[in-house]
Design an enzyme around this catalytic site. Structure first.
Site, PDB file in Angstrom:
ATOM      1  N   SER A 136      17.131 -14.219 -16.861  1.00  0.00           N
ATOM      2  CA  SER A 136      17.085 -12.928 -16.754  1.00  0.00           C
ATOM      3  C   SER A 136      18.408 -12.471 -17.408  1.00  0.00           C
ATOM      4  O   SER A 136      18.661 -12.521 -18.626  1.00  0.00           O
ATOM      5  CB  SER A 136      17.008 -12.390 -15.505  1.00  0.00           C
ATOM      6  OG  SER A 136      17.052 -10.883 -15.073  1.00  0.00           O
ATOM      7  N   TYR A 159      16.271  -2.314 -22.149  1.00  0.00           N
ATOM      8  CA  TYR A 159      16.361  -3.832 -21.813  1.00  0.00           C
ATOM      9  C   TYR A 159      16.609  -3.683 -20.205  1.00  0.00           C
ATOM     10  O   TYR A 159      15.902  -4.995 -19.525  1.00  0.00           O
ATOM     11  CB  TYR A 159      17.811  -4.137 -22.461  1.00  0.00           C
ATOM     12  CG  TYR A 159      18.187  -5.747 -22.132  1.00  0.00           C
ATOM     13  CD1 TYR A 159      17.609  -6.733 -22.886  1.00  0.00           C
ATOM     14  CD2 TYR A 159      19.225  -6.113 -21.561  1.00  0.00           C
ATOM     15  CE1 TYR A 159      17.754  -8.174 -22.819  1.00  0.00           C
ATOM     16  CE2 TYR A 159      19.529  -7.231 -21.391  1.00  0.00           C
ATOM     17  CZ  TYR A 159      18.928  -8.242 -21.930  1.00  0.00           C
ATOM     18  OH  TYR A 159      19.147  -9.635 -21.836  1.00  0.00           O
ATOM     19  N   LYS A 179      14.653  -6.384 -17.500  1.00  0.00           N
ATOM     20  CA  LYS A 179      15.022  -7.620 -16.857  1.00  0.00           C
ATOM     21  C   LYS A 179      14.859  -7.155 -15.413  1.00  0.00           C
ATOM     22  O   LYS A 179      14.834  -8.196 -14.600  1.00  0.00           O
ATOM     23  CB  LYS A 179      16.632  -7.567 -17.374  1.00  0.00           C
ATOM     24  CG  LYS A 179      16.841  -8.225 -18.640  1.00  0.00           C
ATOM     25  CD  LYS A 179      16.027  -9.517 -18.764  1.00  0.00           C
ATOM     26  CE  LYS A 179      16.265 -10.033 -20.011  1.00  0.00           C
ATOM     27  NZ  LYS A 179      15.700 -11.557 -20.345  1.00  0.00           N
TER      28      LYS A 179
END
Length: 279
Positions: free
Chosen positions: A134, A148, A152
């Protein structure tokens, strides 16, 4: 005891370090990537303990084919390392819907596709370990990282639930949250800049792009040391649900945990007494 590692995106960045160190430690490695020739070159050519397989994260058929090849060659898979990812940078309003979907497709559905292909083999064995890379951005939101960070955070939730799903079959999971490491995430092949323009964000966008580009190759974290730490985690009988990697990540996650506790406490008076009166 020798184990079989299945590593995604093993042709560059952290994936190369993981695969190299696993081979050096005497393990068998299934090293995957979209371009198998790049993976083979990165790992020093053909080796008895190495199987290089083509894998496109967004194509479940290639994941299933790679898993079949791995089991045919080595008889089992012990550790899946979901390493592949890319980075779509930008403020939310300048990241296009198309870019947001592509970010989710690679960073979320990609590891899901691979894990879905690997899980039948792990369940049959009643053993295995799924390690998914992650990010610190999966626990702490960051400016200019809307896409992003979204991807994650999704990985964090998926892995936390998956851990409960697969535990009855002897399968363990670890979510890895690295801080800033000198991998290839910020090279042109892995980073995509915003394709929309909004005047209010223009100056900050230009400054952010310059800042991120200047960071490439100067991150404090050593990916070779991270790879070694991950091999240590893989050897644990009871691996942790989360592995926070890097001094910067540890400090940031500690601060986030304190912030969450403070927010819970601040919510207590108003948030506790909300049940039906007859409950």
């Amino acid at each position: 005891m020798s184990k079989v590692f299945f590593v995604t995106s093993a042709g560059r960045g952290l994936g190369v370090d993981i695969a190299r160190q696993a081979l050096a430690a005497g393990h068998q490695v299934v090293a995957t990537g979209r371009r198998p020739e790049t993976v083979t070159e990165a790992l020093g050519g053909e080796q008895d303990n190495l199987l290089v397989a083509a894998l496109d994260l967004t194509d479940p058929d290639t994941a299933e084919a790679a898993v079949r090849a791995a089991v045919e060659r080595f008889g089992r898979i012990d550790i899946l390392v979901n390493n592949a990812a890319n980075f779509y940078a930008g403020y939310f309003e300048v990241v296009s819907p198309r870019q947001m979907r592509q970010q989710i497709e690679t960073n979320v559905f990609g590891p899901m596709n691979v894990t879905r292909a690997v899980l039948p083999a792990l369940r049959e064995q009643r053993a295995g370990h799924i390690m998914t890379i992650s990010s610190l951005a999966g626990l702490v939101g960051q400016e200019f990282c809307a896409a992003y960070t979204t991807s994650k955070f999704a990985i964090e939730g998926w892995m936390e639930a998956l851990r409960l799903d697969v535990a009855p079959f002897g399968i363990r999971t670890t979510t890895v949250e690295p801080g800033f490491f000198r991998t290839e995430l910020l090279v042109d092949a892995s980073t995509t800049w915003p394709e929309l323009a909004v005047e209010d964000y223009a100056a900050d966008t230009a400054a952010q792009i310059e800042g991120w580009k200047s960071m490439n190759g100067r991150q404090a974290g050593d990916p070779a040391k991270l790879a070694a730490a991950l091999l240590t985690v893989a050897e644990l009988e009871e691996p942790p649900a989360r592995f926070v990697a890097g001094a910067d990540a540890i400090a940031s996650v500690e601060a986030k945990a304190k912030e969450l506790l403070a927010q819970v406490e601040a919510s207590r008076k108003l948030g506790m007494d909300l049940a039906h009166d007859d409950a």
